[in-house]
Enzyme design. Structure first.
Site, short mmCIF file in Angstrom:
data_model
loop_
_atom_site.label_atom_id
_atom_site.label_comp_id
_atom_site.label_asym_id
_atom_site.label_seq_id
_atom_site.Cartn_x
_atom_site.Cartn_y
_atom_site.Cartn_z
N PRO A 42 0.72 -1.22 -0.13
CA PRO A 42 0.17 0.12 0.05
C PRO A 42 0.77 1.17 0.02
O PRO A 42 2.13 1.46 0.72
CB PRO A 42 -0.88 -0.05 1.37
N CYS A 43 0.36 2.35 -0.72
CA CYS A 43 1.24 3.25 -0.89
C CYS A 43 0.32 4.72 -0.10
O CYS A 43 0.78 5.72 -0.40
CB CYS A 43 1.27 3.87 -2.24
N ASN A 44 -0.55 4.47 0.75
CA ASN A 44 -1.22 5.42 1.47
C ASN A 44 -0.41 6.42 1.96
O ASN A 44 -0.77 7.57 2.16
CB ASN A 44 -2.00 4.74 2.42
#
Length: 585
Positions: free
Chosen positions: A545-547
């Protein structure tokens, strides 16, 4: 944020929560991460602190602030339990302690020659200041200077800080200032900053910005001793154009050979993806953990009609790659030919920006229609600029006279290279479709990289798919004609797992699909069990995830230490376990 559409466009701004800003529209110079000595910390990291005592412990022990500075900040905040207020006070106090004397600002002899060449040339005679102006600019006791230093510690640019203070007023809090800057960056237009600003005020802000830059450079030198420019040179830079080792559809030389570090050489092959525009140092860390393999940065706009700036770390061969056929449409009009009839000449877009996890509202498209209907011919430039800014921001396309609309889910699927109806049906909502697609691979780009596997594994492949999403890698391999013998798919979203399971059945896959929900529960025992069943993995693919990496996620842009993006370390953990097990076998 799930990207659900609402009646007000301000309610559904999901700006690149799982994606990045466009380089051409706003420079990636800002981040919400605080930079502090001996550690990285962000504003969001303190939200769980519920008392001044816990704030004191975290600031001193975790963030390495001087104890006397923390105590002073807590005293100034009284009995408040607001961690962010205490942290803000600490940052201001630290900035005041490190501020130079006023006369140092004009002492350019302490600057590096490299900086003199570019910066001091910009201080023309017209930029000369009287002593009172210099004192006003550098007096660290002024409220504006405290805020500028606090905002620059948060890695906002000096110009952004100065203009935000000018626009929001003398009583604006740090939170209000950061909200203003974020809103201006979302609008991706200078109008938000400079509207109704007199020319003289613009010149004053420009001169003030230059002196602040000089001040911060010298503060950086004093804090670190001799400034070592090599540190910045060692940081991984994004290439322009962003075509990786070369693409058949883009200009530039084609690299056909590279030397991999010995530790990176398989088995298995691995392939890791994440947003290109991550905070400074993130890709250096990713590369270091993945056996010092240098990333390959590619913008999918060179392969299809939509931008998608990504970095890929892998140990795959890079010669004899080939594109999927049929080739994807390269322009908006190729991809969406029905729009060409209504496309105004003053909208010069040929590519869409990065496809997001949400869409613009009906209220916004209605406002655009009403703004254009006032004019018989082309609207004035100010109206054109407003409309184009919104179209770029939300990827609106023209569907009628004076009518723009967001992309439909089926159109997003096509632009990303997925089969029609890939995410449709089975109880999946329209909102979930946009969210899942916005977080997915661009299949044509990934397939170009994975195409080398077809000759290497003519009998099929065993794949460990981490953070599978909606199965972009699986779809790419299938479209390449590579048989999927065994796939262990790890994906936390039940919606996404259902999409992959449905695709697996509809494409009549003959292999075995195993679903796991939690990547953190994939341990050595389970890996050993799977590897004993079918002899090991040929490929480990995934994009964590690149949140916490996305350019505009200012409140939680914590880098690889963020709650979601720290799952990268699980990708490395699992990859390293598999490599060790396979080397023993």
């Amino acid at each position: 944020m799930d990207g659900n559409a609402s009646n007000d466009e301000s309610c559904n701004i999901d700006w690149d929560t799982d994606d990045e800003r466009e380089i051409g529209n706003f420079p990636p110079s800002s981040s919400s991460s605080f930079s502090v000595p001996n550690g990285d910390v962000n504003a969001g990291s303190g939200e769980g602190c519920s008392s001044a005592g816990s704030a004191k412990y975290r600031l001193i022990h975790d963030m390495k602030f001087p104890e006397e500075l923390v105590i002073k900040a807590i005293e100034q905040n009284g009995e408040t339990e607001d961690f962010e207020s205490i942290l803000e006070t600490v940052l201001v106090l630290q900035a005041l302690e490190n501020s130079p004397e006023p006369q140092q600002v004009v002492d350019s002899d302490q600057c590096s020659s490299a900086y003199d060449d570019g910066f001091l040339d910009g201080l023309s005679d017209s930029d000369s200041w009287c002593a009172s102006e210099i004192a006003d600019t550098t007096n660290s006791s002024s409220l504006d200077d405290k805020r500028v230093l606090a905002l620059t510690n948060m890695e906002y640019s000096i110009e952004e800080a100065l203009i935000a203070i000018d626009r929001c007023g003398p009583e604006a809090s740090i939170a209000e200032l950061t909200d203003f800057i974020t809103a201006a960056q979302m609008a991706k237009t200078d109008d938000t900053f400079f509207r109704e600003l007199p020319d003289e005020s613009k010149k004053h802000l420009e001169r003030k910005r230059k002196l602040y830059e000089l001040e911060l450079l010298k503060k950086k030198k004093r804090g670190r001793g001799a400034y070592d420019a090599a540190e910045d040179n060692d940081t991984i830079r994004l290439p322009i154009p962003m075509v990786g080792f070369g693409l058949p559809t883009a200009e530039g030389s084609l690299v056909i050979h590279r030397n991999l570090p010995e530790a990176a050489i398989g088995p298995p092959y691995f392939y890791y993806e994440n947003v290109a525009l991550a905070p400074k140092g993130v890709w250096d860390t990713i590369s270091r953990f993945l056996y010092d393999v240098q990333p390959e940065f590619v913008d999918s706009k060179h392969l299809c009609a939509a931008a998608r700036k990504r970095g890929y770390v892998h140990n795959l061969p890079i010669d004899n790659r080939f594109m999927l056929v049929p080739l994807p449409p390269r322009t908006i009009h190729d991809a969406l030919p029905m729009t060409k009839r209504w496309w105004p000449a003053w909208d010069t877009r040929t590519k869409l920006n990065c496809l997001q996890t949400c869409i613009g509202s009906a209220r916004l498209t209605d406002r655009i229609r009403k703004a254009l209907e006032k004019y018989e011919d082309d609207p004035p430039e100010s109206v054109q600029k407003y409309v184009i800014d919104q179209c770029k921001k939300w990827n609106f396309v023209w569907v009628g006279r004076n009518k723009v609309a967001p992309l439909e889910c089926d159109e997003v699927e096509m632009l990303l290279g997925f089969p029609k109806n890939h995410t449709r049906g089975g109880g999946i909502s329209r909102t979930d479709r946009y969210k899942s697609l916005g977080n997915s691979f661009q299949v044509d780009t990934v397939a170009y990289h994975l195409s080398v596997l077809r000759d290497l594994f003519p009998g099929g492949i065993n794949m460990l798919s981490l953070f599978s999403g909606i199965g972009g890698a699986e779809v790419a391999l299938h479209r390449l004609g590579i048989r999927l013998k065994n796939v262990v798919s790890v994906e936390i979203s039940e919606v996404n797992r259902n999409i992959v399971r449905s695709w697996w059945e509809q494409t009549n896959q003959k292999g075995t699909l195993i679903h796991i929900a939690d990547v953190q529960k994939l341990n050595a025992d389970r890996l050993e069990h799977y590897m004993a069943s079918f002899g090991g993995f040929d490929l480990i693919v995934g994009g964590s995830p690149c949140n916490n990496l996305a350019g505009s996620n200012r409140h939680h842009r914590d880098g690889l230490e963020g709650e979601h993006s720290s799952l990268f370390y699980d990708y490395f953990r699992i990859l390293d376990l598999v490599k060790c097990m396979m080397s023993r076998r």
